[in-house]
Design an enzyme around this catalytic site. Structure first.
Site, PDB file in Angstrom:
ATOM      1  N   PHE A  89       1.737   3.986   1.661  1.00  0.00           N
ATOM      2  CA  PHE A  89       2.135   3.506   2.976  1.00  0.00           C
ATOM      3  C   PHE A  89       2.080   1.992   3.050  1.00  0.00           C
ATOM      4  CE2 PHE A  89      -2.451   4.004   3.507  1.00  0.00           C
ATOM      5  CZ  PHE A  89      -2.822   2.908   4.269  1.00  0.00           C
ATOM      6  N   CYS A  90       2.890   1.463   3.957  1.00  0.00           N
ATOM      7  CA  CYS A  90       2.849   0.052   4.332  1.00  0.00           C
ATOM      8  C   CYS A  90       2.980   0.029   5.856  1.00  0.00           C
ATOM      9  CB  CYS A  90       3.915  -0.765   3.614  1.00  0.00           C
ATOM     10  SG  CYS A  90       5.619  -0.236   3.892  1.00  0.00           S
ATOM     11  N   ASN A  91       3.250  -1.106   6.423  1.00  0.00           N
ATOM     12  CA  ASN A  91       3.269  -1.177   7.895  1.00  0.00           C
ATOM     13  C   ASN A  91       4.316  -0.268   8.516  1.00  0.00           C
ATOM     14  OD1 ASN A  91       1.094  -2.866   8.034  1.00  0.00           O
ATOM     15  ND2 ASN A  91       2.302  -4.726   8.160  1.00  0.00           N
TER      16      ASN A  91
END
Length: 170
Positions: A89-91
């Site tokens: 995941f990232c933002n």
């Protein structure tokens, strides 16, 4: 789409930070997490029982994402080999996490860059690695394939350079 955990493979998921709900992570049986938010979110307690890898990079075109291609691909493969599942995941789940998932498929499943992009994009339609990451992915593929890449940067109608996969859907 932004608020979903999307399966790329039975052992590989991609999402945005906002989609990290303890119940969802537990229900899916996630054993490994790659946190590419640059905020060390994986250290906030929600993922205390899960093996975490931190990728401290910003989503900027001049960031060296390539430095993480092989280590993150190996981390995902470790999860798979152990019968586990990895969530990346990232933002927003569009650029950093997508780049790492694409490169896993290139490195460990021997897909072409074009095929890997297509696989991840089918699972999460909103992916859009930044242009710097695209240049690095193309460079990686060229190094591994005697100077050849299955994706090239081309000029779009507005005069901007973009990866051809954005204009020529496979």
């Amino acid at each position: 789409m932004t608020y979903q955990l999307n399966a790329i493979r039975p052992y590989l998921y991609i999402t945005a930070y906002s989609s990290l709900v303890e119940k969802s992570v537990d229900e899916l049986g996630i054993t490994h997490v790659i946190d590419a938010t640059n905020n060390q979110i994986s250290k906030d307690g929600r993922l205390a029982e899960i093996r975490c890898m931190q990728v401290d990079v910003d989503d900027l075109v001049d960031v060296d994402m390539r430095a993480f291609f092989e280590s993150t691909a190996d981390f995902i493969q470790e999860a798979r080999d152990q019968g586990g599942k990895c969530l990346v995941f990232c933002n927003v789940g569009m650029s950093r996490s997508a780049t790492l998932c694409i490169m896993y498929l290139v490195i460990h499943e021997n897909l072409t860059l074009r095929e890997a992009y297509s696989q991840v994009e089918k699972s999460r339609r909103i992916i859009a690695p930044n242009l710097g990451f695209w240049r690095q992915m193309i460079g990686y593929e060229k190094e591994k394939n005697d100077g050849n890449s299955t994706v090239e940067m081309i000029e779009n109608a507005q005069g901007f350079m973009v990866p051809d996969v954005y204009l020529k859907k496979t």
